[in-house]
Design a protein around this motif. Structure first.
Motif: not given
Length: 194
Positions: A32-36, A42-46
């Motif tokens: 779960i931690v890795l997925a989060v 992925m939401i904030v790739p920079p």
């Protein structure tokens, strides 16, 4: 090196299965931690790309400093100057990545693009060379190689802008898939244990 015997492998598999069943909650939590974390990357790739560059900078710096200590401690061994050069190079690379992480992200992105391009070509060549032995499965390797080349072209063609998202997105996807596989493994172990 001694090759493991089939009964050794079966015993090892049984022990691993027992450990996963006994600790399925830990695997579930880690998944779960890795997925989060993957979703966040992925939401904030920079931001994730910058974090990777800083992490690698610290890894190079720490390993280089440790290498310097070990090299001077064992300075009588053959290859002293090569070892010293290697450790100093790691310290330099780490220092540069930490001092200029944004430029480090660009460099890492170029390296990743080149890697995907080379990996794609190699995978396609491997598939073509072994298509007789791999029968129907060789086309999957070709497809994988083509995807690697497309990713490489997307990254390279988009430079320098792709440096903002490429590393973070790829790390995020990797974390998401790794987390999902751990969650799946944990849930299967819970079901088998229950």
């Amino acid at each position: 090196m001694k090759m493991p015997l089939p009964h050794d492998i079966a015993r090892l598999e049984t022990e691993v299965n027992a450990t996963v069943k006994a600790h399925w909650k830990a695997f579930l939590f880690e998944g779960i931690v890795l997925a989060v974390l993957g979703l966040a990357a992925m939401i904030v790739p920079p931001l994730a790309s910058l974090a990777v560059a800083i992490f690698l900078g610290w890894m190079f710096l720490i390993s280089g400093i440790a290498g310097l200590f070990v090299t001077f401690w064992a300075r009588q061994t053959p290859g002293f100057w090569w070892s010293l050069f290697s450790a100093a190079l790691a310290v330099l690379a780490g220092g540069i990545l930490l001092a200029r992480p944004v430029e480090g992200v660009l460099t890492l992105t170029i390296v990743v693009g080149a890697y995907f391009l080379a990996e794609g070509v190699i995978t396609i060549m491997y598939a073509l060379e072994h298509r007789r032995e791999l029968s129907g499965r060789w086309s999957w390797l070709v497809a994988s190689g083509v995807m690697d080349i497309l990713i490489a072209l997307l990254i390279i063609a988009g430079l320098p802008n792709s440096a903002q998202w490429a590393i973070g997105l790829l790390v995020g996807i990797n974390l998401m898939l790794g987390g999902a596989s751990l969650v799946g493994m944990a849930l299967a172990a819970r079901q088998a244990a229950g």
